[in-house]
Enzyme design. Structure first.
Site, PDB file in Angstrom:
ATOM      1  N   LYS A  57      34.162  44.990  18.885  1.00 32.97           N
ATOM      2  CA  LYS A  57      33.191  44.790  19.932  1.00 32.97           C
ATOM      3  C   LYS A  57      31.886  45.081  19.853  1.00 32.97           C
ATOM      4  O   LYS A  57      31.568  45.331  18.653  1.00 32.97           O
ATOM      5  CB  LYS A  57      34.314  46.124  20.940  1.00 32.97           C
ATOM      6  CG  LYS A  57      33.020  46.237  22.373  1.00 32.97           C
ATOM      7  CD  LYS A  57      34.356  45.036  23.098  1.00 32.97           C
ATOM      8  CE  LYS A  57      33.983  45.503  24.640  1.00 32.97           C
ATOM      9  NZ  LYS A  57      35.594  45.486  25.499  1.00 32.97           N
ATOM     10  N   GLY A  74      34.966  50.012  41.290  1.00 33.31           N
ATOM     11  CA  GLY A  74      34.655  48.925  40.621  1.00 33.31           C
ATOM     12  C   GLY A  74      34.661  47.447  41.183  1.00 33.31           C
ATOM     13  O   GLY A  74      35.598  46.622  41.761  1.00 33.31           O
ATOM     14  N   GLY A 122      32.793  44.908  40.268  1.00 33.93           N
ATOM     15  CA  GLY A 122      31.685  44.109  39.023  1.00 33.93           C
ATOM     16  C   GLY A 122      32.924  42.909  38.738  1.00 33.93           C
ATOM     17  O   GLY A 122      33.352  42.588  39.606  1.00 33.93           O
ATOM     18  N   ASN A 123      32.694  42.066  37.354  1.00 33.22           N
ATOM     19  CA  ASN A 123      33.709  40.149  37.613  1.00 33.22           C
ATOM     20  C   ASN A 123      35.169  41.667  37.589  1.00 33.22           C
ATOM     21  O   ASN A 123      35.489  40.315  38.703  1.00 33.22           O
ATOM     22  CB  ASN A 123      32.954  39.419  35.973  1.00 33.22           C
ATOM     23  CG  ASN A 123      34.009  38.704  36.098  1.00 33.22           C
ATOM     24  OD1 ASN A 123      35.163  39.051  35.380  1.00 33.22           O
ATOM     25  ND2 ASN A 123      33.370  38.514  36.098  1.00 33.22           N
ATOM     26  N   GLY A 180      36.582  43.646  38.789  1.00 33.70           N
ATOM     27  CA  GLY A 180      36.824  44.795  40.354  1.00 33.70           C
ATOM     28  C   GLY A 180      37.138  43.802  41.350  1.00 33.70           C
ATOM     29  O   GLY A 180      38.074  43.367  42.114  1.00 33.70           O
ATOM     30  N   TYR A 181      36.077  42.906  41.576  1.00 32.12           N
ATOM     31  CA  TYR A 181      35.862  41.481  42.377  1.00 32.12           C
ATOM     32  C   TYR A 181      37.499  40.891  42.623  1.00 32.12           C
ATOM     33  O   TYR A 181      37.742  40.524  43.394  1.00 32.12           O
ATOM     34  CB  TYR A 181      34.892  40.870  42.362  1.00 32.12           C
ATOM     35  CG  TYR A 181      34.286  39.711  42.521  1.00 32.12           C
ATOM     36  CD1 TYR A 181      34.095  40.004  44.677  1.00 32.12           C
ATOM     37  CD2 TYR A 181      34.466  38.706  42.992  1.00 32.12           C
ATOM     38  CE1 TYR A 181      34.462  38.576  45.582  1.00 32.12           C
ATOM     39  CE2 TYR A 181      34.504  37.505  43.290  1.00 32.12           C
ATOM     40  CZ  TYR A 181      34.485  37.487  44.688  1.00 32.12           C
ATOM     41  OH  TYR A 181      34.472  36.684  45.825  1.00 32.12           O
TER      42      TYR A 181
HETATM   43  N1  GLU Z   1      35.270  42.228  26.946  1.00 29.98           N
HETATM   44  C1  GLU Z   1      36.608  41.750  27.834  1.00 29.98           C
HETATM   45  C2  GLU Z   1      38.103  42.234  27.174  1.00 29.98           C
HETATM   46  O1  GLU Z   1      37.751  43.569  27.431  1.00 29.98           O
HETATM   47  C3  GLU Z   1      36.886  40.325  27.133  1.00 29.98           C
HETATM   48  C4  GLU Z   1      37.111  39.843  25.745  1.00 29.98           C
HETATM   49  C5  GLU Z   1      36.835  38.249  25.107  1.00 29.98           C
HETATM   50  O2  GLU Z   1      37.014  37.838  26.359  1.00 29.98           O
HETATM   51  O3  GLU Z   1      36.562  38.832  24.374  1.00 29.98           O
HETATM   52  O4  GLU Z   1      38.532  42.593  27.494  1.00 29.98           O
END
Ligand code: GLU
Length: 412
Positions: free
Chosen positions: A103, A215, A217-218, A220-221
């Protein structure tokens, strides 16, 4: 504010007993393999230079390259990025895709930047970390406040630095620049596939099943939109400014137009406003926290009235709150399973980039459905077999897979 990395470790320790992990294994799984801290100088529009702190946590790559999004938020912190990278490890394992967990994040409120500043910051982040990522090393993607446009800038910067086209280095790109059809909707869509399975198991009919989504955002929507499309009753949604409630169900597309026009879901015609995080306390069948960590905590958990929680955000329930929910008989579908649709389609994107051959949207959605439904059913059976909670069952299956790979290599 509860420390997300402490919470993530607590969840790991809670299942260590079920899996009979020894101290060495537990220690091996408790810290990132590598943690990168960078300072990014950003030339602002007014000519001044501001410094921003960025991170990348490479938690575990035993099952494949590190994988996980990049978050832009003013509250990004080292413990948060570490926790999110640990959760990505379990997520990729339970989703059965050949990736480990990682991350990234930058401490920034993107609303305070112009488009030009946002682009320069994103390119600057890649200049700072590009030697540590790669199609077979670590594959970033979007997360909170980052999107396809930002991924496109990042890949373009990466390609310029390495001197070749390596589209698969980052996923979640726009379809016009190596992205996969269905990726934008994938996290929400995957959550709805889970919702359908849960409804089936529990004998709930979509039209009689009320849902509240925290939420907008992407994630929740699309979760709310696709749930509505399948006939579920989405009675409440919220964003950081407040929420709305309508007993007969909301028209999610109209709510989005309203938000786009005025900056919030609040004051939507025909719906009642709800203050702050009161959405979490509504009398609904299903609650889907789709915002940030620690939404349900010691302070508000006793007020949660939903029978089922589908964790669409990462880490929305603290371990202390989860104990209370368990005692109260609330079934929690854990984040690493519920929101794994996004990274699953990221994997499909990576495969398509490597092959240079692109799939139809139906094919993407079908493959996603098969993977996430299989993972749900396996986890559900494990929960019943071991008489443990859903999170412990998912973690037990996921951790075992990670350890099996580490053992095969002789690492532990
Ligand atoms: N940020 C998203 C997650 O937390 C997607 C991560 C990804 O596609 O690598 O799962």
């Amino acid at each position: 504010m509860s420390d997300p990395f402490k919470n993530a470790k607590q969840q790991l320790y809670n299942v260590a007993k079920v899996l009979d992990l020894n101290d060495q294994e537990l220690e091996y799984l408790s810290e990132p393999k590598k943690f990168i801290v960078v300072s990014i100088p950003l030339k602002m529009d007014d000519g001044s230079t501001k410094m921003f702190s960025g991170f990348r946590s490479q938690f575990n790559d035993d099952r494949g390259p590190f994988k996980g999004g990049i978050r832009y938020h003013q509250n990004v912190s080292i413990p948060e990025v570490k926790a999110l990278s640990m959760w990505m490890t379990w997520k990729c394992a339970i989703a059965d895709i050949p990736f480990g967990g990682g991350k990234g994040g930058i401490i920034v409120n993107p609303e305070e930047l112009s488009q030009g500043e946002l682009e320069r910051l994103s390119r600057g982040y890649i200049r700072a970390i590009y030697k540590d990522i790669g199609i077979d090393v670590d594959v970033p993607a979007p997360d909170v406040n980052t999107d396809g446009q930002i991924m496109a800038w990042m890949v373009d910067e990466y390609n310029t630095l390495v001197g070749r086209q390596e589209l698969g280095v980052i996923t979640g790109k726009p379809v016009d620049f190596g992205g996969s059809l269905g990726r934008t909707e994938a996290t929400g869509r995957g959550g709805v596939y889970i919702l359908e399975q849960l409804a089936k198991k529990k004998g709930m009919k979509p039209k009689d099943t009320s849902i509240a989504v925290q939420g907008f955002g992407n994630v929740g929507y699309y979760f709310a939109l696709i749930a509505e499309e399948l006939g579920f009753k989405v009675v409440a949604v919220s964003d950081s400014k407040g929420g709305i409630y309508k007993e007969s169900g909301l028209n999610i597309e109209k709510v989005m137009s309203h938000k786009n026009a005025g900056g919030s879901v609040k004051d939507f015609e025909g719906a009642k406003n709800i203050e702050g995080d009161k959405i979490l306390e509504l009398v609904v069948d299903i609650l889907a926290p789709a915002a940030l960590e620690n939404a349900i905590n010691e302070k508000n958990v006793e007020d949660v009235k939903a029978k089922y929680i589908i964790e669409m955000a990462n880490g929305p329930i603290t371990p202390e709150a989860e104990e209370v929910l368990n005692e109260n008989g609330v079934l929690v579908v854990p984040d690493v399973l519920a929101n794994s649709g996004g990274v699953t389609v990221s994997y499909f994107e990576w495969v398509q980039n490597r092959e240079g051959y692109y799939w139809q949207e139906d094919e993407v959605n079908e493959k996603l459905q098969k993977k996430i439904v299989d993972a749900f059913n396996q986890s559900f059976d494990e929960m019943e077999r071991l008489k443990i909670n859903f999170r412990a069952a998912v973690y037990a299956l996921a951790i075992k897979k990670v350890l099996d790979s580490a053992r095969a290599k002789g690492v532990v």
